[in-house]
Every structure is written in C-alpha cells, then in structure tokens.
Write an enzyme that holds these catalytic residues in place. Structure first.
Site, PDB file in Angstrom:
ATOM      1  CD  GLU A 271      -4.739  -1.200   3.006  1.00 60.84           C
ATOM      2  OE1 GLU A 271      -3.625  -1.450   2.514  1.00 60.84           O
ATOM      3  OE2 GLU A 271      -5.013  -1.403   4.194  1.00 60.84           O
TER       4      GLU A 271
ATOM      5  CG  HIS B  38      -0.513   0.243   2.514  1.00 56.53           C
ATOM      6  ND1 HIS B  38      -1.164  -0.181   3.653  1.00 56.53           N
ATOM      7  CD2 HIS B  38       0.604   0.888   2.981  1.00 56.53           C
ATOM      8  CE1 HIS B  38      -0.496   0.210   4.723  1.00 56.53           C
ATOM      9  NE2 HIS B  38       0.584   0.841   4.338  1.00 56.53           N
TER      10      HIS B  38
HETATM   11  O1  LIG Z   1       2.334   5.515   7.795  1.00 57.32           O
HETATM   12  C1  LIG Z   1       1.931   6.144   6.820  1.00 57.32           C
HETATM   13  O2  LIG Z   1       1.723   7.367   6.853  1.00 57.32           O
HETATM   14  C2  LIG Z   1       1.571   5.463   5.587  1.00 57.32           C
HETATM   15  O3  LIG Z   1       0.225   5.369   5.642  1.00 57.32           O
HETATM   16  C3  LIG Z   1       1.933   4.052   5.307  1.00 57.32           C
HETATM   17  O4  LIG Z   1       1.688   3.851   3.924  1.00 57.32           O
HETATM   18  C4  LIG Z   1       3.341   3.629   5.651  1.00 57.32           C
HETATM   19  O5  LIG Z   1       4.259   4.410   4.966  1.00 57.32           O
HETATM   20  C5  LIG Z   1       3.554   2.159   5.339  1.00 57.32           C
HETATM   21  O6  LIG Z   1       2.571   1.398   5.978  1.00 57.32           O
HETATM   22  C6  LIG Z   1       4.913   1.667   5.780  1.00 57.32           C
HETATM   23  O7  LIG Z   1       4.992   1.708   7.173  1.00 57.32           O
HETATM   24  P1  LIG Z   1       6.362   1.442   7.922  1.00 57.32           P
HETATM   25  O8  LIG Z   1       7.268   2.510   7.475  1.00 57.32           O
HETATM   26  O9  LIG Z   1       6.021   1.550   9.388  1.00 57.32           O
HETATM   27  O10 LIG Z   1       6.802   0.089   7.496  1.00 57.32           O
END
Ligand SMILES: O=C(O)[C@H](O)[C@@H](O)[C@H](O)[C@H](O)COP(=O)(O)O
Length: 238
Positions: A140, A135
């Site tokens: 998603e 995502h």
């Molecule tokens: O947190 C956010 O603002 C984003 O919505 C999300 O897309 C995030 O960048 C990814 O889920 C990766 O998360 P991690 O960096 O914690 O692996």
C-alpha cells in the site's frame, strides 16, 4: 517503458502472447501473477493460446498476495480468482502452485516459506495490476519497499474496492504480499492498467513523482513495461 493500446482487448492479446512466449522459451518458467479484474482477459486469451501446448507442464506459479483471514477456497480469495481463470482451465497440478495461505497460524513462517521458494526458483515473469490507490500486490502507499514478503495493513480504499471480489460484505484488515523489490527482481515485469476508473491514478503515477506511490517504484527499468489502454491513459499529457 510505457505502451498505450487501443483498448483492454489489445492489452490482453499482447500480454497473453508474451506469457506464451515466456513459457515456451524459459527452461524453468516461474510466473508471479496478480489476481483481480485487470488481468482476467489476458488469462482467458492465454488459456486459449495454450490449448494444444504441453508447455504448461513446466510452469510454476507463485503467489503475489492474499487476504489475511480469507480461506483460499472462498470466493474472493486471490487463490480462488486465479484458480478459476487459470489454474483449473490450464489443468495445473497442485505441485505447480505455491500460494500464500491467508489463514496460516504463523504468518512469519508463511512469509519465510514463500521467500525460500523464490530464492530457489527466481521469478521469470510477473504480471501486476495497479490498485485504485496506486498499490502493487498489497504493498500500500507508504509501506516500505522490501525484498521479502510481509503482512501489510490494508488502506481504507483497498478494503472498500476489494468488496467487488466477494459475494457478501467482507471485513478485511491486512494482506500478505511479496515485497516490491522481490517483484522488481523478476527477470521481466508487465504492469497492466486498464479502464477509465484508473485514469486519475495513472495521471498521478506518471505526472506526480512526489506522490511516492508503490507503482512508481516500478518506473524506469528496462525489464519493466507499463501497458495501458486508451481509457486509462486519457489524462496523460501527449
Ligand atoms: O489482486 C491482486 O492480486 C493484486 O493484489 C492487486 O494489486 C490488484 O492487481 C489491484 O488491486 C488491481 O485490481 P483490479 O485489477 O481488480 O483493478
């Protein structure tokens, strides 16, 4: 373009340098920044780089996403994560931050508020992470590619993985997020992916275009770079 760095620290140094340059060179810098674990080191480095600079005063930050039903001041909200890592250490004023309110009564209005702001203040730099399921923001797999913000039901993977941000088990159902086209329309986008736990999804993103992952929507543009560390890139063909 895909760039592979030795480790997470090297990715963070490169990103922090670019954030600093963007802020220096843009007359009206508007940053859209992911929360989560991936960019934390970049923010730490950026804050350090900015210590003696007044450029921070011209920065505006727009929200990428937020959990529906989670108050912005609670641990685990996207706002709170960025506040701790960036807004507060940079001493940004409230007026410089335009963030989704995950507890707003009217989410349609919340989306319109954000879309209106971005129309008048185009995003000059975006920094994205990538979820364990590919995502981007909270777009998603399988959700439509939109040039406006919307509320998206969260996948089971995201609900589960997101527990790491909260102090206690938290029920999540939907997220409010900028659309993929809105992100793509930023003048410049960096997508950061680090750590071995992302190696499998990285392989899918780059070697299996048939999987139609949100992250794949950002491939093939001159203004969008993917920055990986060697751990995340370990299953990529040379
Ligand atoms: O947190 C956010 O603002 C984003 O919505 C999300 O897309 C995030 O960048 C990814 O889920 C990766 O998360 P991690 O960096 O914690 O692996």
């Amino acid at each position: 373009m895909l760039k592979i760095f030795e480790n997470e620290e090297a990715v963070a140094i490169e990103i922090a340098k670019e954030m600093q340059e963007q802020l220096r060179n843009q007359p009206n810098p508007v940053f859209c920044l992911a929360s989560g674990s991936t960019p934390q080191k970049s923010y730490f480095q950026f804050v350090k780089n900015m210590e003696n600079s007044s450029d921070r005063k011209k920065l505006k930050v727009v929200s990428l996403d937020e959990w529906i039903g989670i108050d912005r001041n609670s641990t685990g909200s996207c706002y709170q994560m960025l506040n701790e890592d960036l807004f507060s250490p940079l001493k940004l004023d409230e007026s410089q931050i335009v963030f989704f309110n995950g507890t707003a009564e009217d989410m349609k209005r919340e989306c319109e508020r954000m879309d209106g702001f971005i129309r008048n203040n185009p995003i000059t730099f975006s920094l994205m992470g990538v979820g364990m399921n590919g995502h981007i923001g909270l777009n998603e797999p399988g959700s439509p590619v939109l040039d406006y913000s919307s509320v998206i039901p969260l996948s089971e993977t995201t609900k589960e993985v997101a527990q790491k941000y909260f102090d206690e088990p938290t029920t999540l159902s939907d997220g409010i997020t900028l659309g993929l086209d809105q992100i793509k329309n930023s003048s410049r986008v960096v997508v950061a992916i680090t750590g071995e736990r992302k190696a499998e999804i990285v392989k899918q993103i780059f070697h299996h275009p048939d999987t139609h992952l949100p992250a794949q929507e950002l491939l093939g543009y001159d203004h969008i770079d993917f920055y990986l560390d060697m751990a995340a890139a370990r299953y990529l063909n040379k």
